[in-house]
Design a protein around this motif. Sequence first.
Motif, PDB file in Angstrom:
ATOM      1  N   ASP A   1      29.403 -13.255  24.705  1.00 23.57           N
ATOM      2  CA  ASP A   1      29.515 -14.255  23.812  1.00 23.57           C
ATOM      3  C   ASP A   1      29.012 -15.669  23.937  1.00 23.57           C
ATOM      4  N   ASP A   2      29.340 -16.277  25.049  1.00 23.39           N
ATOM      5  CA  ASP A   2      28.588 -17.697  25.253  1.00 23.39           C
ATOM      6  C   ASP A   2      27.247 -17.767  25.430  1.00 23.39           C
ATOM      7  N   ALA A   3      26.696 -16.675  25.856  1.00 16.41           N
ATOM      8  CA  ALA A   3      25.192 -16.741  26.102  1.00 16.41           C
ATOM      9  C   ALA A   3      24.501 -16.687  24.439  1.00 16.41           C
ATOM     10  N   LYS A   4      25.239 -15.775  23.763  1.00 11.81           N
ATOM     11  CA  LYS A   4      24.674 -15.879  22.501  1.00 11.81           C
ATOM     12  C   LYS A   4      25.018 -17.141  21.518  1.00 11.81           C
ATOM     13  N   GLU A   5      26.109 -17.516  21.812  1.00 10.74           N
ATOM     14  CA  GLU A   5      26.411 -18.805  21.191  1.00 10.74           C
ATOM     15  C   GLU A   5      25.477 -19.858  21.541  1.00 10.74           C
ATOM     16  N   GLU A   6      25.090 -20.016  22.747  1.00  4.39           N
ATOM     17  CA  GLU A   6      24.059 -20.975  22.960  1.00  4.39           C
ATOM     18  C   GLU A   6      22.697 -20.782  22.222  1.00  4.39           C
ATOM     19  N   LEU A   7      22.299 -19.443  22.454  1.00  2.00           N
ATOM     20  CA  LEU A   7      21.035 -19.160  21.419  1.00  2.00           C
ATOM     21  C   LEU A   7      21.307 -19.379  20.021  1.00  2.00           C
ATOM     22  N   GLU A   8      22.458 -19.236  19.608  1.00  2.00           N
ATOM     23  CA  GLU A   8      22.644 -19.327  18.202  1.00  2.00           C
ATOM     24  C   GLU A   8      22.485 -20.910  17.792  1.00  2.00           C
ATOM     25  N   ARG A   9      23.270 -21.937  18.704  1.00  2.00           N
ATOM     26  CA  ARG A   9      22.842 -23.056  18.367  1.00  2.00           C
ATOM     27  C   ARG A   9      21.489 -23.628  18.376  1.00  2.00           C
ATOM     28  N   GLU A  10      20.730 -23.014  19.244  1.00  2.00           N
ATOM     29  CA  GLU A  10      19.365 -23.436  19.313  1.00  2.00           C
ATOM     30  C   GLU A  10      18.444 -22.893  18.263  1.00  2.00           C
ATOM     31  N   LEU A  11      19.120 -21.783  17.704  1.00  2.00           N
ATOM     32  CA  LEU A  11      18.381 -21.325  16.372  1.00  2.00           C
ATOM     33  C   LEU A  11      18.633 -22.056  14.935  1.00  2.00           C
ATOM     34  N   ARG A  12      19.686 -22.786  15.010  1.00  2.00           N
ATOM     35  CA  ARG A  12      20.287 -23.688  13.870  1.00  2.00           C
ATOM     36  C   ARG A  12      19.011 -24.137  13.002  1.00  2.00           C
ATOM     37  N   PRO A  13      17.965 -24.852  13.656  1.00  2.00           N
ATOM     38  CA  PRO A  13      17.068 -25.462  12.883  1.00  2.00           C
ATOM     39  C   PRO A  13      16.093 -24.237  12.145  1.00  2.00           C
ATOM     40  N   ALA A  14      16.073 -23.159  12.670  1.00  2.00           N
ATOM     41  CA  ALA A  14      15.451 -22.109  12.132  1.00  2.00           C
ATOM     42  C   ALA A  14      16.012 -21.386  11.029  1.00  2.00           C
ATOM     43  N   TYR A  15      17.714 -21.396  11.342  1.00  2.00           N
ATOM     44  CA  TYR A  15      18.281 -20.910  10.296  1.00  2.00           C
ATOM     45  C   TYR A  15      18.208 -21.393   8.946  1.00  2.00           C
ATOM     46  N   GLU A  16      17.989 -22.848   9.034  1.00  2.00           N
ATOM     47  CA  GLU A  16      17.834 -23.678   7.863  1.00  2.00           C
ATOM     48  C   GLU A  16      16.537 -23.831   7.452  1.00  2.00           C
ATOM     49  N   ALA A  17      15.487 -23.684   8.195  1.00  2.00           N
ATOM     50  CA  ALA A  17      14.096 -23.685   7.849  1.00  2.00           C
ATOM     51  C   ALA A  17      13.668 -22.507   7.055  1.00  2.00           C
ATOM     52  N   TYR A  18      14.313 -21.187   7.572  1.00  2.00           N
ATOM     53  CA  TYR A  18      13.898 -19.858   7.199  1.00  2.00           C
ATOM     54  C   TYR A  18      14.985 -19.266   6.754  1.00  2.00           C
ATOM     55  N   PRO A  19      15.681 -19.537   5.756  1.00  2.00           N
ATOM     56  CA  PRO A  19      16.959 -18.819   5.327  1.00  2.00           C
ATOM     57  C   PRO A  19      16.610 -17.374   4.670  1.00  2.00           C
ATOM     58  N   ARG A  20      15.342 -17.144   4.047  1.00  2.00           N
ATOM     59  CA  ARG A  20      14.951 -15.984   3.651  1.00  2.00           C
ATOM     60  C   ARG A  20      14.635 -14.660   4.649  1.00  2.00           C
ATOM     61  N   MET A  21      14.637 -15.265   5.804  1.00  2.00           N
ATOM     62  CA  MET A  21      14.066 -14.262   6.943  1.00  2.00           C
ATOM     63  C   MET A  21      15.509 -13.272   6.980  1.00  2.00           C
ATOM     64  N   ARG A  22      15.123 -12.195   7.454  1.00  2.00           N
ATOM     65  CA  ARG A  22      16.409 -11.286   7.612  1.00  2.00           C
ATOM     66  C   ARG A  22      17.115 -11.242   9.070  1.00  2.00           C
ATOM     67  N   TRP A  23      18.030 -12.268   9.166  1.00  2.00           N
ATOM     68  CA  TRP A  23      18.545 -12.765  10.603  1.00  2.00           C
ATOM     69  C   TRP A  23      19.491 -11.493  10.999  1.00  2.00           C
ATOM     70  N   ASN A  24      19.454 -11.031  12.170  1.00  2.00           N
ATOM     71  CA  ASN A  24      20.523 -10.389  12.805  1.00  2.00           C
ATOM     72  C   ASN A  24      21.791 -11.014  13.082  1.00  2.00           C
ATOM     73  N   ARG A  25      22.709 -10.242  12.783  1.00  2.00           N
ATOM     74  CA  ARG A  25      23.941 -10.935  13.268  1.00  2.00           C
ATOM     75  C   ARG A  25      24.342 -11.122  14.616  1.00  2.00           C
ATOM     76  N   ILE A  26      24.604 -12.080  15.052  1.00  2.00           N
ATOM     77  CA  ILE A  26      24.961 -12.409  16.416  1.00  2.00           C
ATOM     78  C   ILE A  26      25.745 -11.517  17.214  1.00  2.00           C
ATOM     79  N   GLU A  27      26.871 -10.788  16.782  1.00  2.63           N
ATOM     80  CA  GLU A  27      27.445  -9.756  17.231  1.00  2.63           C
ATOM     81  C   GLU A  27      26.649  -8.711  17.380  1.00  2.63           C
ATOM     82  N   ASP A  28      25.641  -8.556  17.165  1.00  2.00           N
ATOM     83  CA  ASP A  28      24.514  -7.168  17.078  1.00  2.00           C
ATOM     84  C   ASP A  28      23.459  -7.384  18.152  1.00  2.00           C
ATOM     85  N   TRP A  29      23.453  -8.444  18.583  1.00  2.00           N
ATOM     86  CA  TRP A  29      22.403  -8.948  19.595  1.00  2.00           C
ATOM     87  C   TRP A  29      22.432  -8.015  20.781  1.00  2.00           C
TER      88      TRP A  29
END
Length: 191
Positions: free
Chosen positions: A20-48
């Motif tokens: 989980d902590d490695a996934k959360e680290e990547l999730e923090r890095e992705l925040r700008p992309a989540y905001e910039a590309y909200p229409r992408m179909r993002w996989n759920r972090i728990e499914d990575w």
Amino acid sequence: MNAQTQAATVRIFIALAPPDDAKEELERELRPAYEAYPRMRWNRIEDWHITLAFLGELPVTAVPRLRPPLADLAARSRPLELALSGGGHFDERVLWTGIEGDLEGLHLLATDVRAVVKECGVAFPDRPLRPHLTLARARRNQPSCAVEAAAGLAAFTGRRWQAERLHLVGSNIGRGPGPIHYRDIEAWPFG
């Protein structure tokens, strides 16, 4: 595919899951992309996950045959030290982050997993391993989103972590509307 066929099959793969902590680290890095590309179909972090062998749609009767030999393989395998790193895309539509660390061990484990599956008499599309973790898919009318989001991950290097379990995973892909969800059918610790 009718309801009777769906009930008699399951879409499965064998994978590793970052902690989980490695996934959360990547999730923090992705925040700008989540905001910039909200229409992408993002996989759920728990499914990575990192797929070692994609088996596809199989009869549910195939699953019990896989359990004992996969458990044995896990028991005689060692944990792998890996890290999530960088970003890329497949076909300008699928966004992923790469894998660093014990790539030789990862390839050997994937080879062993695939050999076990074949020994169980399960046919599957045996494609070369390209170590990655899928993050999102761009919609057909917005392919540049994945390319741009991958560029935003280029400098990312996550912390090292131990892959300590082998996962047999089922998915609901093709099972109606909504996002893809994954569930562990079973997971075995490495010896």
